[in-house]
Design a protein around this motif. Sequence first.
Motif, mmCIF file in Angstrom:
data_model
loop_
_atom_site.group_PDB
_atom_site.id
_atom_site.type_symbol
_atom_site.label_atom_id
_atom_site.label_comp_id
_atom_site.label_asym_id
_atom_site.label_seq_id
_atom_site.Cartn_x
_atom_site.Cartn_y
_atom_site.Cartn_z
ATOM 1 N N ILE A 99 -2.348 32.329 32.864
ATOM 2 C CA ILE A 99 -2.044 33.603 33.588
ATOM 3 C C ILE A 99 -3.085 34.627 33.151
ATOM 4 O O ILE A 99 -3.108 34.814 31.960
ATOM 5 C CB ILE A 99 -0.654 34.133 33.469
ATOM 6 N N THR A 100 -4.124 35.081 33.815
ATOM 7 C CA THR A 100 -5.242 35.944 33.818
ATOM 8 C C THR A 100 -4.398 37.539 33.621
ATOM 9 O O THR A 100 -3.658 37.905 34.853
ATOM 10 C CB THR A 100 -6.128 36.196 34.847
ATOM 11 N N LYS A 101 -4.479 38.240 32.808
ATOM 12 C CA LYS A 101 -4.177 39.653 32.558
ATOM 13 C C LYS A 101 -5.337 40.587 32.456
ATOM 14 O O LYS A 101 -6.368 40.487 31.802
ATOM 15 C CB LYS A 101 -3.425 39.881 31.317
ATOM 16 N N VAL A 102 -5.148 41.615 33.808
ATOM 17 C CA VAL A 102 -6.441 42.305 34.052
ATOM 18 C C VAL A 102 -5.940 43.599 33.398
ATOM 19 O O VAL A 102 -4.937 44.341 33.754
ATOM 20 C CB VAL A 102 -6.489 42.210 35.554
ATOM 21 N N LEU A 103 -6.757 44.181 32.531
ATOM 22 C CA LEU A 103 -6.695 45.385 32.085
ATOM 23 C C LEU A 103 -8.058 46.238 32.203
ATOM 24 O O LEU A 103 -9.121 45.820 32.239
ATOM 25 C CB LEU A 103 -6.244 45.551 30.479
ATOM 26 N N HIS A 104 -7.922 47.470 31.989
ATOM 27 C CA HIS A 104 -8.970 48.397 31.982
ATOM 28 C C HIS A 104 -8.973 49.271 30.582
ATOM 29 O O HIS A 104 -8.265 50.076 30.234
ATOM 30 C CB HIS A 104 -8.785 49.396 33.143
ATOM 31 N N GLY A 105 -10.408 49.050 29.959
ATOM 32 C CA GLY A 105 -10.312 49.576 28.578
ATOM 33 C C GLY A 105 -9.216 49.314 27.766
ATOM 34 O O GLY A 105 -8.506 50.277 27.295
ATOM 35 N N ALA A 106 -9.096 48.282 27.397
ATOM 36 C CA ALA A 106 -8.079 47.386 26.777
ATOM 37 C C ALA A 106 -8.023 47.639 25.084
ATOM 38 O O ALA A 106 -7.139 46.961 24.348
ATOM 39 C CB ALA A 106 -7.869 46.075 26.973
ATOM 40 N N ASP A 107 -9.148 48.416 24.623
ATOM 41 C CA ASP A 107 -9.235 48.314 23.259
ATOM 42 C C ASP A 107 -8.267 48.792 22.603
ATOM 43 O O ASP A 107 -7.884 48.644 21.344
ATOM 44 C CB ASP A 107 -10.632 49.257 22.898
ATOM 45 N N PHE A 108 -7.414 49.998 22.781
ATOM 46 C CA PHE A 108 -6.201 50.660 22.249
ATOM 47 C C PHE A 108 -4.877 49.706 22.947
ATOM 48 O O PHE A 108 -4.253 49.825 22.002
ATOM 49 C CB PHE A 108 -6.366 52.106 22.372
ATOM 50 N N ASP A 109 -5.156 49.462 24.144
ATOM 51 C CA ASP A 109 -3.901 48.963 24.829
ATOM 52 C C ASP A 109 -3.275 47.712 24.009
ATOM 53 O O ASP A 109 -2.184 47.279 23.727
ATOM 54 C CB ASP A 109 -4.113 48.357 26.220
ATOM 55 N N ILE A 110 -4.238 46.602 23.561
ATOM 56 C CA ILE A 110 -4.013 45.658 22.636
ATOM 57 C C ILE A 110 -3.274 46.012 21.305
ATOM 58 O O ILE A 110 -2.728 45.491 20.927
ATOM 59 C CB ILE A 110 -5.432 44.938 22.333
ATOM 60 N N LEU A 111 -3.935 47.007 20.711
ATOM 61 C CA LEU A 111 -3.485 47.536 19.431
ATOM 62 C C LEU A 111 -2.121 47.966 19.448
ATOM 63 O O LEU A 111 -1.161 47.867 18.587
ATOM 64 C CB LEU A 111 -4.278 48.445 18.707
ATOM 65 N N TRP A 112 -1.780 48.982 20.591
ATOM 66 C CA TRP A 112 -0.451 49.675 20.939
ATOM 67 C C TRP A 112 0.666 48.240 21.407
ATOM 68 O O TRP A 112 1.626 48.436 20.708
ATOM 69 C CB TRP A 112 -0.562 50.535 21.731
ATOM 70 N N LEU A 113 0.277 47.329 21.951
ATOM 71 C CA LEU A 113 1.142 46.325 22.211
ATOM 72 C C LEU A 113 1.558 45.440 20.994
ATOM 73 O O LEU A 113 2.701 45.256 20.766
ATOM 74 C CB LEU A 113 0.576 45.103 23.088
ATOM 75 N N GLN A 114 0.703 45.220 19.994
ATOM 76 C CA GLN A 114 0.892 44.615 18.828
ATOM 77 C C GLN A 114 1.879 45.498 17.751
ATOM 78 O O GLN A 114 2.734 45.072 17.268
ATOM 79 C CB GLN A 114 -0.342 44.233 18.013
ATOM 80 N N ARG A 115 1.785 46.892 17.852
ATOM 81 C CA ARG A 115 2.147 47.536 17.122
ATOM 82 C C ARG A 115 3.730 48.051 17.465
ATOM 83 O O ARG A 115 4.860 47.845 16.399
ATOM 84 C CB ARG A 115 1.704 49.122 16.910
ATOM 85 N N ASP A 116 3.959 48.425 18.648
ATOM 86 C CA ASP A 116 5.224 48.760 19.291
ATOM 87 C C ASP A 116 6.163 47.509 19.835
ATOM 88 O O ASP A 116 7.535 47.804 19.903
ATOM 89 C CB ASP A 116 5.221 49.827 20.205
ATOM 90 N N CYS A 117 5.343 46.618 20.424
ATOM 91 C CA CYS A 117 5.943 45.551 21.284
ATOM 92 C C CYS A 117 6.033 44.201 20.576
ATOM 93 O O CYS A 117 6.806 43.259 21.090
ATOM 94 C CB CYS A 117 5.491 45.427 22.761
ATOM 95 N N GLY A 118 5.082 44.083 19.598
ATOM 96 C CA GLY A 118 4.884 42.461 19.095
ATOM 97 C C GLY A 118 4.384 41.703 20.030
ATOM 98 O O GLY A 118 4.728 40.287 20.119
#
Length: 728
Positions: free
Chosen positions: A299-318
């Motif tokens: 499944i392809t996940k399309v994001l825009h400017g995911a530099d911080f989104d990746i870190l926020w998903l790890q920190r708050d959502c696991g």
Amino acid sequence: MKEGDESDQEAFLRNRSLDEYVKTVMTHIRGCQKLSLELQGWHHYSDYVGVRNTIQEVNTRITNLITNIFQHQDIKLKLTHTKLLDQFDMVREGNDALLERINSDIDEASGLKKDTDFEPSVKVVQAPSSANTPSKNVVLMASRNVQKPQLFFKEKVDNSKKEPFIPMITEKPNSLKPLSILICLDGTQEYYSHPYEYELNHWMPDPAQLEKVKPRRPRPLGQTSLTMVTEVQQLEALVKELKTCSEIAVDLEHHAFRSYQGLTCLIQVSTRTKDYLIDPLALRGQLTILNEVFTNPKITKVLHGADFDILWLQRDCGVYVVNMFDTHQAAIVLEYPHRSLAALLSKFCDIQANKVYQRADWRIRPLPEDFMEYARQDSHYLLYVYDLMRNELIERGNQLNNLITAVYSRSVDICLKRYEKPFIGPESHMELYRRSRRTFDTKQMYALRELYLWRDNVAREQDESPDYVLPKHMLLQIAEVLPKEMQGVLACCNPIPPLVKTELLTIHTIIRAAREQKLLPVLEQSVEQQIPQVQLQMEELNTGLVISKHDLSTVDENPTDLPTLLNPRETLLGDLFSQPRVDVRVKLKSRMFGCVTSHLKHKDSLHREITKEFMSPYERYTAYQELKPHLDGERKKREEPVDEAHIARVKEHFLCLSNNTPQEKSEAEEANVVIKQKRPRPSKEKKKSEMNTPIVLGDEGQRGRGFKSNMKSFSFGRGNTSRGGSRR
């Protein structure tokens, strides 16, 4: 006394309420005050050593007790080595700070700060206008009555410096390697490994992802269903539906002002037909189920400017991501001049993105309708943008699809990032100091460093952002002014932050300590020290590097103080508009020719160091011409044949001379000489014939003759020449 004290303590601690404790403590305090009033002239008793030691001991115990009480509340007081009146003032200020905190906590606990029927206040700010772009309204929607979501989390947020960030993941779906979160060491800092590092390093895009597709234009927002996910059952149903998709679009909304590490307040997920809004605040600790979709390599996940989104998903959502396509990285590879999401929507979808709620407080619950429409717009059109950019990357790439492969490679590098807690060290304030472009002395630098560290510690404890505790411009103002009184600290802050009021005594203590520091002069570097010096080694010269005075590669890109024809001057590279005087002289030996070499002496010391062993081609030719006669003479000597026979004859001659040299004679030999002298002399004819007879060298029979007659008949050279000059 000990038994009575123990019985009193047991009676005091037995089934008492808070009011009873307070009454008992106040009764003891009043009794102590009465005893102190009855003790008149106590200073006269201090002349006795026993009384004086007892007073000092009691005073030390009371001072330490008060200091420990305030330190427990993070209020630092220096009661030792201070006057009694100053101690009273400091204790009074500490009590005021404690009471201020107590009142604030009581109001928050009782709900006086909470307004259940609040309405977010909307503020419209006129943006600056220009000739090209008309003015726009920026909507700032927030509310003072929004409670901190961290207060309702089951697990308290860990902002400590000692412990590194621990991943929230407990299960690892779509794994190629079992879950193993190991602690690692990077220098002196510890961190936990990335759970999906092995899967990301071994992931390759599917061949179908490298082929062109027919773009599917999304439905209008009004015709697309929107679902708000706030419960676990809705989340599980969403995961089941997302598993059937081949690509999804994801976006996040973040809040960082009222939290030290920040909060992910909303997750937007869009498919080809539906839009979803996930509330991570309500589903805190339950979002790891999304890894079944987000880590699925199919499944392809399309994001825009995911530099911080990746870190926020790890920190708050696991949540971790595998198989991601970042449209911002695609815009970089395609060399677009404008790479923001609004620019891509305007380019491909002809839609002007609504960014009026970009600065909104996304903690507000329930979310207003305007917030929801703004949030879904970011992910609704992202899949259509992905189709168009994917086709363009394939068209402009080569047969190996180098461009789209590069985008996937960059996206993998972003997914490999690990979230780490913010690190603040003793030198972290220097970045703020450099950007401020101010000049501080040692006292001001001490205040800036201590206030910066204090602000970070308070922000970690209260789970607030450092800018909420004390904004940067106020921090610089306090460190620069160094107010003497606490009212001066408040005068430097407008408006006054809430935590500055409660921590005013601590700030004042830091400033007092800064004012007591020694004032040392600040040594500013001169312009010559700031310019990097050019140092070239002889090894670089040997490689063919030629120094030119017009080589300005070491100078700034836009220099403003270069020498000109009207204003010539000396630089690190010499005078650019006049040649230095050169004196040529012969000195030392050349490593190449074995004799002399030319030595250049410049008036510039730098050039003299560089050129003292360097010879130009013309100088080498001149030196060779001077050495040519000497080299030719030595070459001729080596080429001439050696006459071994002549050398042997000369050697034999000198040996014969040494043998014919008269030596000391013994008595028997002298007697024989006398007998021979007594013999009769030969006739003239016989003597003449003997003289014409050749002499044989080395004959023992001729040793008796005199040395003079032998030399007369010996011939030198190659031929034997007689006394008369005739050749035999």
